[in-house]
Structures are given as C-alpha cells and as structure tokens.
Design an enzyme around this catalytic site. Structure first.
Site, mmCIF file in Angstrom:
data_model
loop_
_atom_site.group_PDB
_atom_site.id
_atom_site.type_symbol
_atom_site.label_atom_id
_atom_site.label_comp_id
_atom_site.label_asym_id
_atom_site.label_seq_id
_atom_site.Cartn_x
_atom_site.Cartn_y
_atom_site.Cartn_z
ATOM 1 N N THR A 133 0.818 -1.214 0.000
ATOM 2 C CA THR A 133 0.000 0.000 0.000
ATOM 3 C C THR A 133 0.851 1.263 0.000
ATOM 4 O O THR A 133 1.992 1.249 0.478
ATOM 5 C CB THR A 133 -0.894 -0.014 1.274
ATOM 6 O OG1 THR A 133 -1.440 1.280 1.477
ATOM 7 C CG2 THR A 133 -0.097 -0.354 2.529
ATOM 8 N N ASP A 134 0.273 2.355 -0.484
ATOM 9 C CA ASP A 134 0.984 3.641 -0.413
ATOM 10 C C ASP A 134 1.037 4.172 1.026
ATOM 11 O O ASP A 134 1.783 5.113 1.316
ATOM 12 C CB ASP A 134 0.354 4.684 -1.355
ATOM 13 C CG ASP A 134 -1.087 5.059 -1.015
ATOM 14 O OD1 ASP A 134 -1.694 4.419 -0.119
ATOM 15 O OD2 ASP A 134 -1.617 5.991 -1.645
ATOM 16 N N GLU A 135 0.255 3.552 1.933
ATOM 17 C CA GLU A 135 0.210 4.056 3.314
ATOM 18 C C GLU A 135 1.544 3.857 4.035
ATOM 19 O O GLU A 135 1.791 4.508 5.050
ATOM 20 C CB GLU A 135 -0.954 3.408 4.074
ATOM 21 C CG GLU A 135 -2.270 3.679 3.381
ATOM 22 C CD GLU A 135 -3.511 3.304 4.162
ATOM 23 O OE1 GLU A 135 -3.478 3.264 5.389
ATOM 24 O OE2 GLU A 135 -4.550 3.070 3.509
ATOM 25 N N TYR A 159 -1.708 -0.579 11.046
ATOM 26 C CA TYR A 159 -1.827 -1.280 9.753
ATOM 27 C C TYR A 159 -0.637 -0.975 8.853
ATOM 28 O O TYR A 159 0.039 -1.881 8.356
ATOM 29 C CB TYR A 159 -3.140 -0.869 9.056
ATOM 30 C CG TYR A 159 -3.166 -1.195 7.568
ATOM 31 C CD1 TYR A 159 -3.156 -2.521 7.130
ATOM 32 C CD2 TYR A 159 -3.196 -0.180 6.603
ATOM 33 C CE1 TYR A 159 -3.171 -2.819 5.761
ATOM 34 C CE2 TYR A 159 -3.218 -0.469 5.247
ATOM 35 C CZ TYR A 159 -3.201 -1.793 4.835
ATOM 36 O OH TYR A 159 -3.206 -2.082 3.479
ATOM 37 N N LYS A 163 2.435 -3.339 7.279
ATOM 38 C CA LYS A 163 2.672 -3.491 5.826
ATOM 39 C C LYS A 163 4.096 -3.055 5.482
ATOM 40 O O LYS A 163 4.757 -3.670 4.633
ATOM 41 C CB LYS A 163 1.644 -2.683 5.014
ATOM 42 C CG LYS A 163 0.227 -3.211 5.060
ATOM 43 C CD LYS A 163 0.051 -4.612 4.472
ATOM 44 C CE LYS A 163 0.220 -4.656 2.961
ATOM 45 N NZ LYS A 163 -0.148 -6.002 2.416
HETATM 46 P P1 NAD Z 1 -9.442 -7.663 2.366
HETATM 47 O O1 NAD Z 1 -9.402 -7.350 3.820
HETATM 48 O O2 NAD Z 1 -10.705 -7.409 1.604
HETATM 49 O O3 NAD Z 1 -9.094 -9.214 2.135
HETATM 50 C C1 NAD Z 1 -8.036 -9.850 2.787
HETATM 51 C C2 NAD Z 1 -8.099 -11.346 2.485
HETATM 52 O O4 NAD Z 1 -6.996 -11.987 3.142
HETATM 53 C C3 NAD Z 1 -9.381 -12.027 3.009
HETATM 54 O O5 NAD Z 1 -9.878 -12.933 2.046
HETATM 55 C C4 NAD Z 1 -8.895 -12.766 4.249
HETATM 56 O O6 NAD Z 1 -9.674 -13.913 4.551
HETATM 57 C C5 NAD Z 1 -7.473 -13.126 3.848
HETATM 58 N N1 NAD Z 1 -6.614 -13.354 5.022
HETATM 59 C C6 NAD Z 1 -6.459 -12.544 6.105
HETATM 60 N N2 NAD Z 1 -5.605 -13.098 6.983
HETATM 61 C C7 NAD Z 1 -5.167 -14.266 6.438
HETATM 62 C C8 NAD Z 1 -4.262 -15.275 6.846
HETATM 63 N N3 NAD Z 1 -3.630 -15.190 8.037
HETATM 64 N N4 NAD Z 1 -4.052 -16.337 6.040
HETATM 65 C C9 NAD Z 1 -4.704 -16.425 4.841
HETATM 66 N N5 NAD Z 1 -5.582 -15.510 4.400
HETATM 67 C C10 NAD Z 1 -5.819 -14.446 5.191
HETATM 68 O O7 NAD Z 1 -8.207 -6.889 1.739
HETATM 69 P P2 NAD Z 1 -8.059 -6.092 0.355
HETATM 70 O O8 NAD Z 1 -8.597 -4.738 0.516
HETATM 71 O O9 NAD Z 1 -8.531 -6.966 -0.748
HETATM 72 O O10 NAD Z 1 -6.467 -5.954 0.274
HETATM 73 C C11 NAD Z 1 -5.673 -6.984 -0.311
HETATM 74 C C12 NAD Z 1 -4.213 -6.582 -0.247
HETATM 75 O O11 NAD Z 1 -4.007 -5.376 -0.961
HETATM 76 C C13 NAD Z 1 -3.691 -6.344 1.167
HETATM 77 O O12 NAD Z 1 -2.378 -6.868 1.261
HETATM 78 C C14 NAD Z 1 -3.691 -4.832 1.302
HETATM 79 O O13 NAD Z 1 -2.703 -4.394 2.219
HETATM 80 C C15 NAD Z 1 -3.361 -4.421 -0.121
HETATM 81 N N6 NAD Z 1 -3.855 -3.098 -0.506
HETATM 82 C C16 NAD Z 1 -5.167 -2.775 -0.298
HETATM 83 C C17 NAD Z 1 -5.632 -1.531 -0.703
HETATM 84 C C18 NAD Z 1 -7.092 -1.135 -0.532
HETATM 85 O O14 NAD Z 1 -7.440 0.008 -0.802
HETATM 86 N N7 NAD Z 1 -7.981 -2.041 -0.138
HETATM 87 C C19 NAD Z 1 -4.755 -0.611 -1.293
HETATM 88 C C20 NAD Z 1 -3.412 -0.984 -1.494
HETATM 89 C C21 NAD Z 1 -2.987 -2.241 -1.096
HETATM 90 P P1 TYD Z 2 -10.649 3.729 4.590
HETATM 91 O O1 TYD Z 2 -11.622 3.261 3.544
HETATM 92 O O2 TYD Z 2 -10.731 3.120 5.956
HETATM 93 O O3 TYD Z 2 -9.190 3.572 3.950
HETATM 94 P P2 TYD Z 2 -7.753 4.081 4.514
HETATM 95 O O4 TYD Z 2 -7.896 4.490 5.924
HETATM 96 O O5 TYD Z 2 -6.923 2.842 4.361
HETATM 97 O O6 TYD Z 2 -7.343 5.200 3.608
HETATM 98 O O7 TYD Z 2 -10.809 5.296 4.760
HETATM 99 C C1 TYD Z 2 -10.625 6.181 3.668
HETATM 100 C C2 TYD Z 2 -10.721 7.588 4.217
HETATM 101 O O8 TYD Z 2 -12.042 7.810 4.708
HETATM 102 C C3 TYD Z 2 -9.796 7.837 5.397
HETATM 103 O O9 TYD Z 2 -9.291 9.185 5.325
HETATM 104 C C4 TYD Z 2 -10.694 7.688 6.605
HETATM 105 C C5 TYD Z 2 -12.032 8.172 6.097
HETATM 106 N N1 TYD Z 2 -13.231 7.537 6.714
HETATM 107 C C6 TYD Z 2 -14.242 8.346 7.227
HETATM 108 O O10 TYD Z 2 -14.188 9.588 7.186
HETATM 109 N N2 TYD Z 2 -15.322 7.731 7.782
HETATM 110 C C7 TYD Z 2 -15.436 6.386 7.887
HETATM 111 O O11 TYD Z 2 -16.455 5.879 8.436
HETATM 112 C C8 TYD Z 2 -14.395 5.566 7.337
HETATM 113 C C9 TYD Z 2 -14.466 4.068 7.401
HETATM 114 C C10 TYD Z 2 -13.310 6.193 6.759
#
Ligand code: NAD
Ligand code: TYD
Length: 356
Positions: A133-135, A159, A163
């Site tokens: 992630t960019d975070e 988190y 990462k």
């Molecule tokens: P998500 O939370 O929707 O899904 C995570 C998946 O991982 C689930 O299916 C869960 O069951 C599985 N999982 C969790 N713990 C596990 C373990 N110990 N063993 C096996 N499986 C396990 O997540 P997402 O939003 O789809 O993100 C996927 C990846 O992309 C993550 O690594 C996240 O850090 C990265 N990412 C997410 C975003 C975003 O905006 N959602 C952005 C950049 C990077």
């Molecule tokens: P989120 O979807 O949790 O992603 P991330 O924290 O990984 O960026 O949140 C996106 C943005 O929205 C973040 O600045 C937090 C804000 N947010 C709210 O303002 N209200 C909410 O209920 C949630 C879940 C997030």
C-alpha cells in the site's frame, strides 16, 4: 503452470482471480483463511471450473504453506492476504502483526524452500509478488510531491507499520537469498466486493439504510482512488514484466477529499435510487471524531509503472463510482451475506452514538 493467490477470497484478491480466470487459461490456487473479510462467494462464479483450486489455510502456518508449494508447484505467488482495515488496527493490532508480518515471513520462507529446489530455468522464472500500500510512505502536506518508490517508509498507523515491515522482509529475501520478488505499493482501491467497513461501501449501505454518513474530522483528508480492475491489471503487468527486486507504485491519479468522495456516492444514488422523500442522500452527512493519527493526504507518482510496464489506469473516478454504486444496488444478497454478527458488532462499537 499455475499461480498461487493468497487472500484470493478478499476484495482485491477476488477481483484479481475473476479477471485472471476470465482472460487467461492458467489455473489459480487461492490460499485464504476466510477471516471476516474473506468470502468464497466472491469467487463462486468459477466454483465448478477446474482451473480454480482452493486451499483453506492460514499463511502463518509454515508447514501448510510448504505443503501448498509442494502440491501445486506454482510458477508465481501473488500475495494479497492481509489484515487491512486501519480502524481495526487501531482497535487491536495483534492480528495485523500476526498475518501481515509473521504471515509474510512464513510465506517467504516456504517460497524460498520451494524455490531452492527448482531447476535453474524454473528458479529464474519464479516470482513472489507482494501487494502493498501507499500508506507505508506516511502522510503528505497539501503541497507535498506525490510518493515515488524512493520515498522513505514513514508509516503512522498499526496497519501501515505492519505493511511496511512486510515490505522490508520481502526486500531482505531478495537481497539476502536472491528470491525473485516484486513489490507493488498501491493507493486506495474501490469497486465491487469491497467489505463494507471501508469508506465507499460503508457510505453506500448507510445511505440506503437511512443512516448517518460519518466523516472523520473535517472530511478533508485526501486519498488517491483507483478502481480495483485497474489495480489488478497493474499487478498482472508487474508479474509479467517487472524486474525482480523492484518496487512499483500503482494508483489512479485521482486525488479527492473524503467529503468529495461521499458527495459523489450520494449524487449517484440520488440519480439511480432517489430517496423516497425527494431529498439528497448528502443530507445524511455528519462530521464525527477524527481517527487517531489520521494521515492527512496520500498522493502517488505512478510514472515508473507507466514508463516501464506500459500500464495506466483506464477508469475515471466518475465511471468507477457509478459502476460501484450500481453493483452494490444489484447485489443485495452479497451484502446480506457479509453482514455477519461480527460485522454488526464492529459497526456498533466503532460508530456508537452517531446515528442521526
Ligand atoms: P481484504 O481485507 O478485503 O481481504 C483480505 C483477504 O486476506 C481475506 O480474504 C482474508 O480472509 C485473507 N486473510 C487474512 N488473513 C489471512 C491469513 N492469516 N491467512 C490467509 N488468508 C488471510 O483486503 P483487500 O482490501 O482486498 O487488500 C488486499 C491486499 O491489498 C492487502 O495486502 C492490502 O494491504 C493491499 N492493498 C489494499 C488496498 C485497498 O485500498 N484495499 C490498497 C493498497 C494495497
Ligand atoms: P478507509 O476506507 O478506511 O481507507 P484508509 O484508511 O486505508 O485510507 O478510509 C478512507 C478515508 O475515509 C480515510 O481518510 C478515513 C475516512 N473515513 C471516514 O471519514 N469515515 C469512515 O467511516 C471511514 C471508514 C473512513
């Protein structure tokens, strides 16, 4: 040939698997623990397709991971599995440490053992792609230049700290052991099948339920938003053509304040599912207590990926939001299936006392 996809039952992982099996002949082995965020229904479309195999495992279980490598002999691993919600990491970081740090270590270790037993040609073609992630880069001021791949890691939430730790482990397995790794750092994803704890799906469902739309702080924190299919296409390009040991930033190039995002969601809902009283869903917006350590702004420089991978995001924010809102409207059964008791408890605790 086959690939292993960890976390393939989650939001991005399932979109990746569906896109992969829809476009390519190569089989996929999904490795997933099925936490609250994992749902086999996400990949049910291919349940009867012999190219999709499922291993119900925890990536922290090194013996299980070694068995998966031995049984399926993959040419690559795409590692999505993680605990992903910032607010949950603030509430209790333990699971984040276990899965994101220890789990990535166990997976790397199993991959290394397997990779060392491969023929020289197979070993040189093997890839371990870590999805991050960019975070990890921390936060930017209003005029800060977007994150490049050389920006220092300055994570601010439990988190993002886990990462970042995983990113460092992946780098170390390349530098120390020569495992052919790739890392992607992507911005905020949105689209179908995102668990409704994250901003966009939470706002869609709250709006429809007549509930408050809670914006943390002043609602002006900025994220860069990418439609999930564009992220998945970027990951595929990195897997195909990325250089081992390299890091690639991926993002949508669409910086928005949270309030602008929620207003866009409301505008789409007003258009396709107007409120019975004729008012706008934006009337449900409320400002609530800020998230501790809330990163003010993320922005990402994707010029390396565009230059070296011939990739760029294809969806505008407006088109992606319309598709996403429409997907949640059309998939009530999916929504009902993920709203378990554990989900309802989380929402009740996190948003206690803010109903209008
Ligand atoms: P998500 O939370 O929707 O899904 C995570 C998946 O991982 C689930 O299916 C869960 O069951 C599985 N999982 C969790 N713990 C596990 C373990 N110990 N063993 C096996 N499986 C396990 O997540 P997402 O939003 O789809 O993100 C996927 C990846 O992309 C993550 O690594 C996240 O850090 C990265 N990412 C997410 C975003 C975003 O905006 N959602 C952005 C950049 C990077
Ligand atoms: P989120 O979807 O949790 O992603 P991330 O924290 O990984 O960026 O949140 C996106 C943005 O929205 C973040 O600045 C937090 C804000 N947010 C709210 O303002 N209200 C909410 O209920 C949630 C879940 C997030």
């Amino acid at each position: 040939m086959t690939i292993v996809v960890t976390g393939g039952a989650g939001f991005i992982g399932s979109n990746f698997v569906l896109d992969w099996l829809g476009a390519l002949a190569e089989p996929v082995v999904v490795v997933d623990k099925l936490t609250y965020a994992g749902n086999l229904g996400n990949i049910a479309e291919f349940a009867d397709d012999p190219r999709l195999r499922f291993e119900h495992c925890d990536i922290c279980d090194g013996a299980a991971m070694a068995r998966v490598f031995a049984a399926h002999a993959p040419r690559a691993v795409v590692h999505f599995a993680a605990e992903t919600h910032v607010d949950r990491s603030i509430d209790d970081a333990g699971a984040f440490l276990r899965t994101n740090v220890e789990g990535t270590f166990r997976l790397l270790d199993a991959a290394l053992g397997y990779w060392r037993g491969l023929s020289p040609v197979a070993a040189s073609e093997f890839r371990f792609l870590h999805v991050s992630t960019d975070e990890v880069y921390g936060t930017l001021g209003p005029d800060g230049a977007p994150f490049t791949e050389t920006h220092p890691h300055r994570p601010n939430s439990p988190y993002s700290a886990t990462k970042a730790a995983a990113d460092h482990l992946v780098r170390a397995w390349f530098q120390t052991y020569g495992l052919p790794v790739l890392t992607t750092n992507c911005s905020n994803n949105y689209g179908p099948r995102q668990f409704p704890e994250k901003l966009i799906p939470l706002m869609i469902l709250n709006a429809l339920a007549g509930k408050a739309l809670p914006l943390y702080g002043d609602g002006c924190n900025v994220r860069d938003w990418i439609y999930v299919a564009d992220h998945c296409a970027g990951v595929r390009r990195v897997l195909e053509t990325g250089d081992p040991g390299e890091v690639y930033n991926l993002g949508g190039g669409q910086e928005k304040t949270n309030i602008a995002v929620v207003r866009a969601v409301c505008a789409r809902l007003d258009e396709v599912r107007p409120r019975p009283d004729g008012k706008t869903y934006a009337d449900q917006l409320v400002f609530v207590k800020d998230r501790p350590g809330h990163d003010r702004r993320y922005a990402i420089d994707v010029s390396k990926a565009e230059r070296t991978l011939d990739w760029k995001p294809a969806h505008t924010f407006e088109a992606g939001i319309a598709t996403t809102v429409d997907w949640y409207l059309a998939n009530g059964a999916w929504v009902a299936s993920v709203k378990t008791g554990a989900y309802r408890n989380w929402i009740a605790r996190q948003y206690a006392g803010i109903e209008p």
